[in-house]
Design a protein around this motif. Structure first.
Motif, short mmCIF file in Angstrom:
data_model
loop_
_atom_site.label_atom_id
_atom_site.label_comp_id
_atom_site.label_asym_id
_atom_site.label_seq_id
_atom_site.Cartn_x
_atom_site.Cartn_y
_atom_site.Cartn_z
N GLN A 165 0.84 -1.19 0.00
CA GLN A 165 0.00 0.00 0.00
C GLN A 165 0.88 1.25 0.00
O GLN A 165 1.68 1.44 0.89
CB GLN A 165 -0.90 -0.01 1.24
CG GLN A 165 -1.77 1.21 1.41
CD GLN A 165 -2.86 1.29 0.36
OE1 GLN A 165 -2.66 1.87 -0.71
NE2 GLN A 165 -4.00 0.69 0.65
N ARG A 185 0.78 4.54 0.78
CA ARG A 185 0.11 5.64 1.48
C ARG A 185 1.00 6.12 2.61
O ARG A 185 1.70 5.34 3.27
CB ARG A 185 -1.24 5.20 2.05
CG ARG A 185 -2.29 4.86 1.02
CD ARG A 185 -3.68 4.81 1.64
NE ARG A 185 -3.70 3.93 2.80
CZ ARG A 185 -4.84 3.58 3.43
NH1 ARG A 185 -5.98 4.03 3.00
NH2 ARG A 185 -4.78 2.77 4.48
N ARG A 186 0.95 7.43 2.85
CA ARG A 186 1.76 8.00 3.92
C ARG A 186 1.40 7.39 5.27
O ARG A 186 2.27 7.11 6.11
CB ARG A 186 1.57 9.52 3.97
CG ARG A 186 2.44 10.23 5.02
CD ARG A 186 2.13 11.71 5.07
NE ARG A 186 2.43 12.34 3.81
CZ ARG A 186 3.62 12.82 3.46
NH1 ARG A 186 4.64 12.69 4.31
NH2 ARG A 186 3.81 13.40 2.31
N ARG A 187 0.09 7.14 5.48
CA ARG A 187 -0.34 6.60 6.75
C ARG A 187 0.32 5.25 7.03
O ARG A 187 0.81 5.01 8.14
CB ARG A 187 -1.86 6.43 6.76
CG ARG A 187 -2.42 5.75 8.01
CD ARG A 187 -3.93 5.61 7.92
NE ARG A 187 -4.48 4.98 9.11
CZ ARG A 187 -4.52 3.67 9.32
NH1 ARG A 187 -4.04 2.85 8.38
NH2 ARG A 187 -5.03 3.17 10.42
#
Length: 233
Positions: free
Chosen positions: A80, A82-84
């Motif tokens: 994934q 994504r920054r999160r």
């Protein structure tokens, strides 16, 4: 082939595999013996939540069903992005998944990977490629990196990489090239139940990928290097 069609073909319509978002999990009966099934669908991006969920099912199988074979159904677009997930430590979550699968192997579970749709980059490396053996359906799509992305990383022209991909499986995507390199042990054709039956009986417990790659002409140097390192004083 979608996962439910595959599961029905292998285990019958009352197979018992559940879909929870992009996660697949369940315990089935195959040839009168129990089998744990864990995997992904929908070209799932493997983030922290999904990696930990898969690891949880692997560890639960180890704890509650000692030595029960595990079938990993692989359909992923990779990690994934994504920054999160990066901030939450996606690298550690995916490493935890890989270590959980390795622990299952060490505890006597026969672990098989099956790429039934798509397998890309880190999502494939930390699942199917850590199994005792990873097989694939002929129509599956497997790659680590597209040639344009490879060109950006290696700083080599796309035209050169495209030319190299015609003769060297290392530079080319595609399930046949992964068979040649030894990353995929074999393709399941015809009777899928018989293919699973043979895989459970014949999959090696040691890492044969480099040897297979040498014998098939896809990775000619890896096995030799490994042997030289192991023989060094």
């Amino acid at each position: 082939m979608d996962w439910n069609t595959l599961a029905t073909t292998l285990f019958g319509p009352a197979h018992g595999i559940a879909q929870d978002g992009d996660l697949l999990h369940g315990h089935v009966t195959f040839d009168d013996a129990p089998l744990a099934v864990i995997g992904t669908t929908n070209h799932a991006p493997i983030g922290v939540r999904l990696a930990l969920a898969q690891a949880r099912h692997v560890l639960d199988t180890i704890a509650h069903h000692p030595r029960r074979p595990i079938l990993l159904l692989v359909d992923t677009q990779g990690q994934q992005l994504r920054r999160r997930d990066e901030l939450l430590g996606i690298n550690r979550a995916m490493a935890h998944l890989g270590l959980s699968i390795d622990l299952a192997r060490r505890r006597g579970h026969r672990v098989l990977g099956l790429v039934y749709d798509q397998a890309l980059s880190g999502g494939f490396i930390t699942s199917g490629l850590i199994a005792d053996a990873c097989d694939a359906l002929p129509e599956a799509e497997i790659r680590v990196m597209r040639i344009p992305a490879m060109a950006r990383v290696t700083k080599l022209p796309e035209a050169l990489l495209t030319e190299l991909s015609q003769s060297n499986p290392v530079f080319a995507p595609g399930v046949a090239n992964y068979v040649a390199m030894g990353g995929v042990r074999q393709l399941w054709r015809g009777d899928l139940r018989q293919a699973l039956r043979e895989a459970l009986a014949e999959a090696p417990t040691g890492d044969q990928r480099a040897i297979d790659g040498r014998q098939r002409g896809g990775r000619t140097m890896a096995a030799d290097v490994i042997e030289r390192v192991l023989a060094a004083p």
